[in-house]
Design an enzyme around this catalytic site. Sequence first.
Site, mmCIF file in Angstrom:
data_model
loop_
_atom_site.group_PDB
_atom_site.id
_atom_site.type_symbol
_atom_site.label_atom_id
_atom_site.label_comp_id
_atom_site.label_asym_id
_atom_site.label_seq_id
_atom_site.Cartn_x
_atom_site.Cartn_y
_atom_site.Cartn_z
ATOM 1 N N HIS A 53 21.595 19.333 -8.154
ATOM 2 C CA HIS A 53 22.778 19.923 -8.203
ATOM 3 C C HIS A 53 23.061 21.082 -9.143
ATOM 4 O O HIS A 53 23.613 22.061 -9.032
ATOM 5 C CB HIS A 53 23.677 18.842 -8.509
ATOM 6 C CG HIS A 53 23.989 18.010 -7.339
ATOM 7 N ND1 HIS A 53 23.177 17.156 -6.461
ATOM 8 C CD2 HIS A 53 25.307 17.732 -6.636
ATOM 9 C CE1 HIS A 53 23.867 16.733 -5.466
ATOM 10 N NE2 HIS A 53 25.245 17.093 -5.382
ATOM 11 N N HIS A 88 61.382 -9.660 22.507
ATOM 12 C CA HIS A 88 59.999 -8.892 22.643
ATOM 13 C C HIS A 88 58.762 -10.119 23.023
ATOM 14 O O HIS A 88 58.172 -10.050 24.014
ATOM 15 C CB HIS A 88 59.420 -8.275 21.426
ATOM 16 C CG HIS A 88 59.957 -6.944 21.485
ATOM 17 N ND1 HIS A 88 59.505 -6.058 22.318
ATOM 18 C CD2 HIS A 88 60.733 -6.331 20.508
ATOM 19 C CE1 HIS A 88 59.984 -4.946 21.895
ATOM 20 N NE2 HIS A 88 60.778 -4.829 21.064
ATOM 21 N N GLU A 138 59.166 -4.061 9.441
ATOM 22 C CA GLU A 138 58.928 -2.984 10.474
ATOM 23 C C GLU A 138 60.406 -2.253 10.408
ATOM 24 O O GLU A 138 60.372 -1.052 10.460
ATOM 25 C CB GLU A 138 58.481 -3.605 11.686
ATOM 26 C CG GLU A 138 58.108 -2.534 12.968
ATOM 27 C CD GLU A 138 57.814 -3.103 14.057
ATOM 28 O OE1 GLU A 138 57.675 -2.309 15.238
ATOM 29 O OE2 GLU A 138 58.168 -4.268 14.306
ATOM 30 N N HIS A 139 61.228 -3.127 11.004
ATOM 31 C CA HIS A 139 62.646 -2.399 11.099
ATOM 32 C C HIS A 139 63.431 -2.922 10.155
ATOM 33 O O HIS A 139 63.815 -4.463 10.041
ATOM 34 C CB HIS A 139 63.180 -2.786 12.653
ATOM 35 C CG HIS A 139 62.333 -2.271 13.574
ATOM 36 N ND1 HIS A 139 61.618 -3.121 14.388
ATOM 37 C CD2 HIS A 139 62.193 -1.170 14.068
ATOM 38 C CE1 HIS A 139 60.753 -2.504 15.187
ATOM 39 N NE2 HIS A 139 61.360 -1.198 15.211
ATOM 40 N N GLN A 143 64.857 -8.136 18.761
ATOM 41 C CA GLN A 143 63.442 -7.983 18.612
ATOM 42 C C GLN A 143 62.830 -9.621 18.859
ATOM 43 O O GLN A 143 61.871 -9.868 19.593
ATOM 44 C CB GLN A 143 63.299 -8.179 16.867
ATOM 45 C CG GLN A 143 63.521 -6.809 16.509
ATOM 46 C CD GLN A 143 62.768 -5.699 17.133
ATOM 47 O OE1 GLN A 143 61.571 -5.561 17.078
ATOM 48 N NE2 GLN A 143 63.535 -4.646 17.744
ATOM 49 N N SER A 170 56.704 -7.855 16.595
ATOM 50 C CA SER A 170 57.660 -7.027 16.255
ATOM 51 C C SER A 170 58.723 -7.518 15.363
ATOM 52 O O SER A 170 58.785 -9.174 15.374
ATOM 53 C CB SER A 170 58.513 -6.439 17.307
ATOM 54 O OG SER A 170 59.465 -5.376 16.873
ATOM 55 N N ASP A 218 64.340 2.445 19.186
ATOM 56 C CA ASP A 218 63.294 1.854 19.950
ATOM 57 C C ASP A 218 63.250 3.016 21.058
ATOM 58 O O ASP A 218 62.241 3.399 21.677
ATOM 59 C CB ASP A 218 63.488 0.649 20.294
ATOM 60 C CG ASP A 218 62.914 -0.414 19.799
ATOM 61 O OD1 ASP A 218 62.162 -0.003 18.842
ATOM 62 O OD2 ASP A 218 63.118 -1.466 20.090
#
Length: 438
Positions: free
Chosen positions: A428, A270, A335-336, A267, A245, A369
């Site tokens: 074709h 985590h 990510e954030h 973060q 994260s 979150d």
Amino acid sequence: MSIAIRKLDSADAGFRDKLSAVLAFEASEDEAIDRAAAGILADVKARGDVAVLEYTQRFDRVQAASVAALEIGKEALQAALAGLPEARRHALQTAADRVRAYHERQKKECGSDGFLYREADGTELGQKVTPLDRVGIYVPGGKAAYPSSVLMNAIPAKVAGVQEVIMVVPTPDGVKNELVLAAAAIAGVDRVFTIGGAQAVGALAYGTATIPQVDKIVGPGNAYVAAAKRRVFGVVGIDMIAGPSEILVICDGATDPDWIAMDLFSQAEHDELAQSILLCPDADYIAKVEASINRLLEDMPRKDVIRTSLTDRGALVKVRDMEEACEIANMIAAEHLEISAQEPQQWADLIRHAGAMFLGRFSSESLGDYCAGPNHVLPTSRTARFSSPLGVYDFQKRSSVIRVSEEGAQTLGRIAAELAYGEGLQAHARSAELRLKK
């Protein structure tokens, strides 16, 4: 003891190289983990339930007579929900309602209804949108339990119209988390199996006598889960390969430094590989945040994890101005991304790459979150350059619709035949020409 968090200055020579070194993360490429995951997947594919039982006993220390014995029925899920303290049950239900409302709006706004249009000659062209039949959601259950992940993975699947959602969650030593089970009840999960690791990914991807094969696997897990998901992609769909994260904070220097320090902690707690970075043009403010970090750390239950994360992968970065902060943020593609500033929108307009943006001093990442509404399953490790948050669209697929009228076939047939002859594909060409009027 103070944290030796890395301090960088964008004006220094070699700054970009130093920042790249901070961002570097290669653990997901570990060959030993990949080989182990490959062996487990092959075993599960070959031996099904028997292999799943053996690995569950080996890794989670859970013995069971059958995989069916590892399934938790809906009655037990509802009992877990009913057994929660009222305040926690209310919080879980409110979060679920907000997540559902957001994804229902997303479904309407993101082209989930398909389209069809008619050309002048009667030819109709369009797109049909349909949900996946069955998906598997992986919920971590090792270092911590994540009921919020249940909501974020299962609810958009149900909003999309997925018929069956199967959840797997490891329960080391047989210990079940009641809040996770309650979240499964609220989110509408159809079946829950207490298995985890690469063996759970294999069971979902290939199917066993007890666990049906799914169409897509979503949800984060450890390095073995990530390696397994990477290997089964193509047999089934996956959402993404999740890395550690990340939070990146852009601050103008006017937010309470304790707030920013705690946002960085949110973060870092985590795991040791999580990343927390601050970009700010005010050197004095950066010093205040550093002081807050050192003062607040000792009160954190996960202070050892936070300390390692901030020391190994964190950074406090002095930038020239807010414009440069946004430029660096686009390179990091976090990510954030928090933009803690007086007028956050003007800086948000400069951002091209971020999993989720939190605008303004009161928009802490932690709210996203749990309960703001948007999905917290986000691209990591700079993949926000080309990936998006998990959403309703991840549980749908699109089919092109082509209905050519007789008149339209006269025009399109000649065009197709000419191009087909140019490619040397006579069948074709003839297929198109046979429909031309004599």
